[in-house]
Design a protein around this motif. Structure first.
Motif, mmCIF file in Angstrom:
data_model
loop_
_atom_site.group_PDB
_atom_site.id
_atom_site.type_symbol
_atom_site.label_atom_id
_atom_site.label_comp_id
_atom_site.label_asym_id
_atom_site.label_seq_id
_atom_site.Cartn_x
_atom_site.Cartn_y
_atom_site.Cartn_z
ATOM 1 N N GLN A 97 48.368 6.762 11.403
ATOM 2 C CA GLN A 97 48.193 7.570 10.201
ATOM 3 C C GLN A 97 47.442 6.799 9.112
ATOM 4 O O GLN A 97 46.630 7.370 8.374
ATOM 5 C CB GLN A 97 49.545 8.053 9.692
ATOM 6 C CG GLN A 97 50.170 9.075 10.633
ATOM 7 C CD GLN A 97 51.506 9.574 10.140
ATOM 8 O OE1 GLN A 97 51.650 9.879 8.958
ATOM 9 N NE2 GLN A 97 52.479 9.667 11.038
ATOM 10 N N THR A 98 47.681 5.509 9.022
ATOM 11 C CA THR A 98 46.954 4.670 8.073
ATOM 12 C C THR A 98 45.468 4.644 8.422
ATOM 13 O O THR A 98 44.608 4.748 7.542
ATOM 14 C CB THR A 98 47.543 3.244 8.058
ATOM 15 O OG1 THR A 98 48.902 3.320 7.611
ATOM 16 C CG2 THR A 98 46.753 2.308 7.155
ATOM 17 N N GLU A 99 45.167 4.510 9.704
ATOM 18 C CA GLU A 99 43.762 4.521 10.146
ATOM 19 C C GLU A 99 43.104 5.862 9.825
ATOM 20 O O GLU A 99 41.938 5.901 9.427
ATOM 21 C CB GLU A 99 43.662 4.231 11.645
ATOM 22 C CG GLU A 99 43.967 2.808 12.031
ATOM 23 C CD GLU A 99 42.944 1.790 11.552
ATOM 24 O OE1 GLU A 99 41.823 2.162 11.153
ATOM 25 O OE2 GLU A 99 43.271 0.590 11.568
ATOM 26 N N GLU A 100 43.843 6.960 9.989
ATOM 27 C CA GLU A 100 43.318 8.290 9.648
ATOM 28 C C GLU A 100 42.930 8.328 8.171
ATOM 29 O O GLU A 100 41.876 8.850 7.802
ATOM 30 C CB GLU A 100 44.368 9.375 9.924
ATOM 31 C CG GLU A 100 44.714 9.580 11.370
ATOM 32 C CD GLU A 100 43.786 10.541 12.083
ATOM 33 O OE1 GLU A 100 43.047 11.274 11.406
ATOM 34 O OE2 GLU A 100 43.804 10.544 13.318
ATOM 35 N N ARG A 101 43.790 7.785 7.338
ATOM 36 C CA ARG A 101 43.552 7.767 5.885
ATOM 37 C C ARG A 101 42.320 6.932 5.544
ATOM 38 O O ARG A 101 41.488 7.337 4.721
ATOM 39 C CB ARG A 101 44.797 7.212 5.190
ATOM 40 C CG ARG A 101 44.690 7.134 3.693
ATOM 41 C CD ARG A 101 46.033 6.689 3.084
ATOM 42 N NE ARG A 101 45.885 6.480 1.661
ATOM 43 C CZ ARG A 101 46.120 5.337 1.046
ATOM 44 N NH1 ARG A 101 46.557 4.289 1.706
ATOM 45 N NH2 ARG A 101 45.948 5.226 -0.245
ATOM 46 N N ILE A 102 42.190 5.776 6.167
ATOM 47 C CA ILE A 102 41.044 4.903 5.915
ATOM 48 C C ILE A 102 39.752 5.590 6.351
ATOM 49 O O ILE A 102 38.773 5.636 5.598
ATOM 50 C CB ILE A 102 41.220 3.540 6.625
ATOM 51 C CG1 ILE A 102 42.396 2.767 6.020
ATOM 52 C CG2 ILE A 102 39.928 2.722 6.560
ATOM 53 C CD1 ILE A 102 42.830 1.553 6.844
ATOM 54 N N LEU A 103 39.748 6.146 7.551
ATOM 55 C CA LEU A 103 38.558 6.817 8.073
ATOM 56 C C LEU A 103 38.152 7.981 7.172
ATOM 57 O O LEU A 103 36.971 8.127 6.827
ATOM 58 C CB LEU A 103 38.805 7.302 9.505
ATOM 59 C CG LEU A 103 37.658 8.047 10.171
ATOM 60 C CD1 LEU A 103 36.405 7.180 10.254
ATOM 61 C CD2 LEU A 103 38.082 8.517 11.568
ATOM 62 N N ALA A 104 39.106 8.793 6.765
ATOM 63 C CA ALA A 104 38.805 9.934 5.896
ATOM 64 C C ALA A 104 38.215 9.467 4.562
ATOM 65 O O ALA A 104 37.269 10.071 4.045
ATOM 66 C CB ALA A 104 40.061 10.762 5.668
ATOM 67 N N ALA A 105 38.756 8.388 4.016
ATOM 68 C CA ALA A 105 38.255 7.868 2.743
ATOM 69 C C ALA A 105 36.809 7.400 2.876
ATOM 70 O O ALA A 105 35.964 7.694 2.016
ATOM 71 C CB ALA A 105 39.147 6.727 2.247
ATOM 72 N N PHE A 106 36.498 6.685 3.946
ATOM 73 C CA PHE A 106 35.134 6.207 4.162
ATOM 74 C C PHE A 106 34.177 7.384 4.339
ATOM 75 O O PHE A 106 33.081 7.394 3.771
ATOM 76 C CB PHE A 106 35.061 5.274 5.375
ATOM 77 C CG PHE A 106 35.279 3.830 5.044
ATOM 78 C CD1 PHE A 106 34.230 2.935 5.009
ATOM 79 C CD2 PHE A 106 36.554 3.354 4.755
ATOM 80 C CE1 PHE A 106 34.425 1.599 4.707
ATOM 81 C CE2 PHE A 106 36.769 2.019 4.456
ATOM 82 C CZ PHE A 106 35.700 1.137 4.425
ATOM 83 N N GLU A 107 34.590 8.379 5.116
ATOM 84 C CA GLU A 107 33.728 9.535 5.345
ATOM 85 C C GLU A 107 33.507 10.328 4.062
ATOM 86 O O GLU A 107 32.407 10.830 3.824
ATOM 87 C CB GLU A 107 34.298 10.413 6.455
ATOM 88 C CG GLU A 107 34.168 9.747 7.810
ATOM 89 C CD GLU A 107 34.831 10.501 8.957
ATOM 90 O OE1 GLU A 107 35.694 11.370 8.691
ATOM 91 O OE2 GLU A 107 34.480 10.215 10.116
ATOM 92 N N ASP A 108 34.525 10.426 3.207
ATOM 93 C CA ASP A 108 34.373 11.123 1.929
ATOM 94 C C ASP A 108 33.376 10.412 1.021
ATOM 95 O O ASP A 108 32.523 11.051 0.403
ATOM 96 C CB ASP A 108 35.721 11.243 1.209
ATOM 97 C CG ASP A 108 36.623 12.312 1.804
ATOM 98 O OD1 ASP A 108 36.146 13.130 2.624
ATOM 99 O OD2 ASP A 108 37.819 12.319 1.458
ATOM 100 N N VAL A 109 33.475 9.101 0.922
ATOM 101 C CA VAL A 109 32.559 8.337 0.065
ATOM 102 C C VAL A 109 31.132 8.437 0.601
ATOM 103 O O VAL A 109 30.178 8.561 -0.178
ATOM 104 C CB VAL A 109 33.014 6.865 -0.065
ATOM 105 C CG1 VAL A 109 31.942 6.016 -0.746
ATOM 106 C CG2 VAL A 109 34.320 6.790 -0.833
ATOM 107 N N LEU A 110 30.980 8.431 1.907
ATOM 108 C CA LEU A 110 29.655 8.510 2.520
ATOM 109 C C LEU A 110 28.912 9.778 2.080
ATOM 110 O O LEU A 110 27.698 9.758 1.905
ATOM 111 C CB LEU A 110 29.781 8.466 4.039
ATOM 112 C CG LEU A 110 28.492 8.352 4.839
ATOM 113 C CD1 LEU A 110 27.749 7.061 4.487
ATOM 114 C CD2 LEU A 110 28.797 8.388 6.324
ATOM 115 N N LYS A 111 29.627 10.855 1.844
ATOM 116 C CA LYS A 111 29.016 12.141 1.460
ATOM 117 C C LYS A 111 28.330 12.083 0.101
ATOM 118 O O LYS A 111 27.350 12.802 -0.117
ATOM 119 C CB LYS A 111 30.082 13.241 1.426
ATOM 120 C CG LYS A 111 30.666 13.578 2.760
ATOM 121 C CD LYS A 111 31.812 14.574 2.595
ATOM 122 C CE LYS A 111 32.564 14.752 3.901
ATOM 123 N NZ LYS A 111 33.768 15.576 3.726
ATOM 124 N N THR A 112 28.829 11.251 -0.812
ATOM 125 C CA THR A 112 28.315 11.269 -2.190
ATOM 126 C C THR A 112 27.685 9.951 -2.632
ATOM 127 O O THR A 112 27.217 9.856 -3.768
ATOM 128 C CB THR A 112 29.464 11.600 -3.174
ATOM 129 O OG1 THR A 112 30.474 10.597 -3.072
ATOM 130 C CG2 THR A 112 30.059 12.967 -2.879
#
Length: 147
Positions: A97-112
């Motif tokens: 679940q921690t890895e899911e959170r990290i991956l989602a955060a990186f993907e969100d920042v990549l968008k903007t």
């Protein structure tokens, strides 16, 4: 501090949560293979944190030094849950679940992100995805018994 450096500092904090959690879990599990995996994953997080910190410092900003409250709470939750059941399975699941959170955060920042930050994330994101895939596969392979 500009938006991109704020975002990178947030990624540093979230990644540090993962690094600390792997280091903590390493001391809690008895399985030698898991200890090796957790050590490798903590080291991978250290390298990512260093890369992000260099970028923040290169922009004359102070890189984040700590983690997040959410990360600490997840660690405490895992400790409590591990006392009630299969320690290895609990830590594997919570780290997934921690890895899911990290991956989602990186993907969100990549968008903007600006192009130079996107270039850095393009280098680091495959490492994040590889860590995520390793623990996610382990979590769903039957090695751990999910509640």
């Amino acid at each position: 501090m500009n938006q991109n450096m704020n975002q990178l500092n947030e990624l540093i904090e979230i990644t540090r949560d993962g690094q600390h959690f792997y280091q903590h879990a390493l001391d809690e599990v008895k399985d030698v293979d898991l200890q090796h995996l957790f050590r490798d994953m903590a080291q991978a997080k250290t390298h990512i944190i260093q890369a992000l910190s260099v970028k923040v410092a290169a922009n004359q900003q102070q890189p984040a030094k700590g983690g997040t409250t959410a990360g600490k709470l997840r660690e405490m939750y895992a400790d409590t849950k591990a006392q009630l059941g299969d320690t290895d399975a609990v830590y594997i699941d919570q780290l997934d679940q921690t890895e899911e959170r990290i991956l989602a955060a990186f993907e969100d920042v990549l968008k903007t992100a600006d192009p130079d930050v996107k270039a850095l994330l393009a280098i680091e994101l495959p490492k994040i995805r590889a860590c995520h895939e390793r623990i996610h596969t382990l979590n769903h392979s039957g090695r751990s018994n999910r509640d």
